[in-house]
Design an enzyme around this catalytic site. Structure first.
Site, short mmCIF file in Angstrom:
data_model
loop_
_atom_site.label_atom_id
_atom_site.label_comp_id
_atom_site.label_asym_id
_atom_site.label_seq_id
_atom_site.Cartn_x
_atom_site.Cartn_y
_atom_site.Cartn_z
N THR A 160 0.71 -1.07 0.12
CA THR A 160 0.05 0.07 -0.06
C THR A 160 0.80 1.26 -0.01
O THR A 160 1.30 1.62 -0.86
CB THR A 160 -0.67 -0.17 1.26
N THR A 197 2.00 -8.66 11.55
CA THR A 197 2.09 -7.61 10.64
C THR A 197 0.84 -7.20 10.02
O THR A 197 0.03 -8.01 10.13
CB THR A 197 3.43 -7.54 9.99
#
Length: 409
Positions: A160, A197
């Site tokens: 992202t 994560t």
């Protein structure tokens, strides 16, 4: 901006595991944003997921499908990941969209819907652009490959705000057979994982039982992904999957488990550190080492208190030797009955605190020099026991603010 130079490694093939990608235009045109991972029938999978109460719809469905697969299907066969949209905070529509994604990939592959696990990352609170996502699935499925290039494409396809793909690999010898471990991860902001994560996918060709795989994953996550923070925010979409294709040597003896576990931890730590080095706006990579704590949790509490301090992080960004901010953060950590006279604090090889105040040997010039370095270690010795912990974090720069102020534009 990212700390240091990093090149995506050349990933060896893992028998019977294939990856495919597509440019579906979910948020950004012409960017890889859809990834499909195919695992063989009979593979073992273990997963850990965010503890955020507003967990994303794909997290809910992935956990449901993992629970169902043992009794209703031949096991998980596919993972599907989209970026650009988190499908979080989307209510019942989000659940239906996650299920529909699984149904469509299952139809293409000829498997049960519960054999597909969905994952998403991106903007929270917006519905998935389902027409574009579903239209991209055939291309991702058709491109499935075991090649090193497929690993790189998948690493790029899950990003992202990251500036670079993150991968790690290890090969080891177990009983005369070669075992491979490959992993990819994404994450740059909203990083203070509360189990994993933002997204991490690690695979091996070794044969490992589901129960052992679960134990290996949780142990390695504790010292890697659960030991990093960029901004103290736990994502709604965090997930980390460990896949054993069960195509190679069986890992079951004590020696083999120790050898494999050490290599797995190396892969996990390398990926976790890459997330920190690529933290949004980061210009410093900071290691916090806390020693002589009464227990590991106490050491983690001290380390994360310092790592989350905006005053410490902005001083790091400015290379300002304002060591009092570190001392103050240590002192407000949730630890009872601190003996401040027993605590020492060092930045690199410069002692800044001892005997309850500034170290006699400290000079402003030495402090400024070590704070100007790109890689900084802060070592805190509590003098309370024998346990320790290590946490990795970043500084806090103006670019971090700019990235997150402009994220949706």
């Amino acid at each position: 901006m990212a700390v240091g130079v990093s090149e995506f490694p050349i990933m060896p093939e893992i028998a019977a595991l294939r990856l495919g990608t597509a440019r579906a235009g979910i948020k950004t045109p012409e960017r890889r944003d859809l990834v499909v991972v195919e695992v063989p029938e009979g593979a073992s999978l273990a997963g850990v997921f965010t503890l955020n109460a507003f967990c994303a719809a794909p997290v809910t469905i992935a956990k449901q499908h993992l629970a169902e697969q043992g009794s209703t299907t031949g096991g998980t066969r596919y993972l599907v990941v989209n970026t650009g949209n988190a499908n979080a905070g989307t209510g019942q529509q989000g659940i239906e969209d996650a299920r529909l994604t699984c149904e469509e990939l299952a139809r293409l592959a000829g498997v049960e819907t519960s054999s597909v696990l969905p994952f998403s990352t991106g903007v929270i609170g917006e519905p998935l652009p389902m027409s574009r996502l579903l239209a991209g699935l055939p291309a991702a499925y058709a491109s499935l490959s075991q090649s090193a290039q497929a690993w790189l494409a998948a690493g790029e396809g899950i990003l992202t705000t990251d500036t670079r793909a993150k991968g790690a690999t290890r090969t080891l010898n177990v009983g005369g057979s070669t075992v491979t471990i490959n992993g990819i991860a994404k994450g740059s902001g909203m990083i203070k994982p509360n189990m994993a994560t933002m997204l991490g996918f690690v695979a091996t060709d070794a044969s490992i039982s589901p129960e052992v795989l679960e134990s290996l994953l949780r142990d390695s996550v504790a010292t890697s992904f659960n030991s990093i923070t960029v901004d103290g925010d736990t994502s709604t979409n965090d997930a980390c999957m460990l896949i054993s294709t069960n195509q190679g040597v069986r890992i079951e003896s004590e020696d083999a488990l120790a050898h494999f576990g050490a290599a797995l931890e190396e892969v996990m730590i390398e990926l976790a550190q890459e997330i920190v080095r690529d933290g949004e706006g980061a210009s410093k990579f900071v290691t916090l080492e806390v020693e002589q704590a009464a227990c590991r949790q106490e050491a983690l509490d001290v380390a994360f208190t310092v790592a989350h301090s905006p005053l410490v992080k902005t001083a790091l960004a400015a290379s300002d030797a304002n060591w009092g901010r570190i001392l103050a953060a240590v002192g407000r950590a949730p630890v009872d009955n601190f003996d401040v006279a027993a605590i020492t604090i060092d930045i690199g090889d410069v002692r800044i605190v001892e005997h309850g105040g500034r170290a006699e040997s400290y000079t402003e010039a030495a402090g400024s020099a070590v704070m100007a370095e790109e890689n900084i270690t802060i070592r805190i010795v509590l003098g309370r026991g024998a346990d320790s912990a290590r946490v990795w974090t970043t500084d806090l720069t103006q670019q971090y603010v700019a990235i997150n102020a402009d994220y949706r534009s």
